[in-house]
Design an enzyme around this catalytic site. Structure first.
Site, short mmCIF file in Angstrom:
data_model
loop_
_atom_site.label_atom_id
_atom_site.label_comp_id
_atom_site.label_asym_id
_atom_site.label_seq_id
_atom_site.Cartn_x
_atom_site.Cartn_y
_atom_site.Cartn_z
N ARG A 9 -14.54 4.29 -10.61
CA ARG A 9 -13.91 3.39 -11.60
C ARG A 9 -14.92 2.35 -12.11
NH1 ARG A 9 -9.05 5.69 -11.67
NH2 ARG A 9 -8.09 6.17 -9.66
N ASP B 208 -5.73 -0.36 -9.50
CA ASP B 208 -6.85 0.55 -9.77
C ASP B 208 -7.46 0.31 -11.15
OD1 ASP B 208 -6.53 1.73 -7.30
OD2 ASP B 208 -5.39 3.44 -8.05
N SER C 15 0.83 -1.20 0.00
CA SER C 15 0.00 0.00 0.00
C SER C 15 0.86 1.25 0.00
CB SER C 15 -0.92 0.02 1.23
OG SER C 15 -1.43 1.33 1.41
C1 S3P Z 1 -2.86 5.36 -3.95
C2 S3P Z 1 -2.53 4.10 -3.55
C3 S3P Z 1 -3.39 2.93 -3.79
C4 S3P Z 1 -4.41 3.22 -4.88
C5 S3P Z 1 -5.11 4.52 -4.68
C6 S3P Z 1 -4.10 5.67 -4.68
C7 S3P Z 1 -1.93 6.46 -3.63
O1 S3P Z 1 -4.08 2.61 -2.59
O2 S3P Z 1 -5.35 2.18 -4.95
O3 S3P Z 1 -6.05 4.75 -5.71
O4 S3P Z 1 -2.07 7.56 -4.21
O5 S3P Z 1 -1.03 6.26 -2.80
P1 S3P Z 1 -3.40 1.72 -1.42
O6 S3P Z 1 -2.30 2.48 -0.81
O7 S3P Z 1 -4.52 1.48 -0.46
O8 S3P Z 1 -2.94 0.47 -2.10
#
Ligand code: S3P
Length: 444
Positions: free
Chosen positions: A399, A324, A171
């Protein structure tokens, strides 16, 4: 808001300027607050989520001025933030709330962070737990499975404690929250990820002069001997690959004279969807590669009649790098010959909706057979006949709404997408971009 889409009657064609990348936009705004010099941000998208981060930094003391196409942000530095006079509303934006947790964890004042109905259900323990290990005080709602917003962050009265943390999930939001808190910790704060989540924070914090090094999946902030000075002159926000994926998919399934999407961020932590498309036999070309500050960009080009795709497997690092884009990849899988399996994507369950459930509900509305798994889904492709005309409820997820609209291009009749207001969180101009390429779509 509803979207109405008609089946495509001719190939798509044209050039679309995709708005600025949402992830990089959040970071350009939030990190500019930490800078001691004014930062010129070029190319910021017009999505509501980035708007939440802009309002948040203004509430914390940043001055934001428009100068032509740029925003000039005069930040406060790490030690000059002001206590907000009201709750900070993060709207639908998980990135805003989770990054703010890290940014505010070491501050001497308390801030309350709130969100909309979807954000108020999203899990925050993943950021609260490591930040609490560092000495931060963050409280939220719920005593059961997880902690949810509203959250109160701070205050603390001493430097945070450095940790060496192994992330349980890939994440970027959690990684970034810990690195930001690490700026206010004494010593070495390290984060090790199980897979390659997006690395915009590392690139952008290093540009501002943060004491940061990355070795493979491990990133360290070492504040020993550092003067707490962050500064830069500008961030260029490239176009959003996640938004581009909907138009790429539209051009692949409806066919394209030539569809050109300039200036797309092609950072390898974001281009899993292009790799998945290649594995499916789809032809997407990258032209005019260059660097936009620390990020690689290119023009993404799709040309030629729709050609048959084949099913594939999306798992492991590829699932992380396309997380995503999995709802729109599911639509491509539905047009492919054979079966597509998505695995190791349990994170989909805690996005703006439970995207394993909402993606499969969307596919079924179009008459596509699919199966839900604990960590993903399986799609049985239907390349030989159009999708059934569908009425899809997007469950407030931008999305899902955009993926369903694209699917409508290859249905045998009109498609209606309900509850699509949140398209505005990432890509307010989506419907007009698609219609600019020759599709029949309207929103109302
Ligand atoms: C993001 C990280 C991802 C992604 C989100 C944007 C970011 O989430 O799905 O749309 O900008 O750091 P996670 O950190 O929960 O994986």
């Amino acid at each position: 808001m509803k979207l109405y889409v008609e089946p495509a009657t001719r190939p798509l064609s044209g050039t679309v300027t995709i708005p600025g990348d949402k992830s990089i936009g959040h970071r350009a705004l939030l990190f500019s607050l930490l800078s001691q010099t004014p930062i010129r941000v070029l190319g910021l998208g017009d999505g509501a989520d980035n708007g939440r981060s802009a309002k948040a930094i203004a509430a914390l003391g940043a001055r934001i001025e428009r100068d032509g196409a740029a925003l000039v942000i005069t930040g406060t530095g790490l030690d000059g933030m002001c206590r907000p006079t009201m709750h900070v509303d993060c709207g639908n934006s998980g990135t805003t709330i989770r990054l703010l947790c890290g940014l505010l964890a070491g501050q001497r004042f308390a801030t309350t962070l709130v969100g909309d109905e979807s954000l108020s259900k999203r899990p925050m323990r993943r950021v609260i737990e490591p930040l609490a290990m560092m000495g931060a005080h963050i409280t939220g709602q719920g005593t059961g499975a997880d902690v949810t917003p509203p959250l109160t962050v701070g205050p603390v009265d001493r430097a945070l404690t450095a940790i060496d943390y192994k992330l349980p999930m890939a994440s970027a939001q959690v990684k970034t929250a810990i690195l930001l808190a690490g700026l206010s910790a004494a010593g070495e704060t390290s984060v090790t990820e199980p897979g390659p989540s997006r690395d915009h924070s590392e690139r952008m914090l290093a540009y501002l002069g943060a004491p940061l090094v990355t070795h493979g999946l491990r990133t360290t902030i070492d504040t020993r001997g550092w003067n707490r000075h962050l500064a830069g002159s500008g961030f260029e926000v490239p176009a959003d690959p996640s938004s581009s994926a909907f138009l790429v998919a539209a051009a692949l399934i409806a066919g394209a004279g030539e569809v050109r999407l300039p200036n797309i961020c092609v950072n390898p932590t974001r281009t899993g969807f292009l790799d998945a498309i290649k594995a499916m036999g789809g032809a997407v070309e990258l032209e005019d590669p260059r660097m936009a500050g620390p990020e690689p960009v290119a023009t993404v080009v799709v040309r030629g009649a729709a050609r048959e795709l084949r099913g594939t497997e999306i798992a492991g690092d590829l699932a992380v790098r396309s997380i995503d884009e999995l709802p729109i990849l599911a639509i491509l899988a539905a047009r492919a010959r054979g079966t597509t399996v998505v695995r190791n994507a349990e994170e989909l369950k805690v996005k703006e909706s439970d995207r394993i459930a909402t993606t499969c509900a969307m596919l079924r509305a179009f008459g596509i057979a699919c199966e839900i798994h604990e960590d993903g889904f399986t799609v049985e492709g239907r390349p030989d006949r159009p999708f059934d005309p569908a009425r899809v409820h997007a469950q407030g997820d931008h999305r899902i709404a955009m993926a369903a609209a694209v699917a409508g291009l290859v249905a045998s009749g009109a498609t209606q997408v309900d509850d699509a207001d949140n398209v505005a969180t990432s890509y307010p101009g989506f419907a007009s971009a698609l219609s600019g390429l020759g599709a029949t779509i309207r929103s109302e």
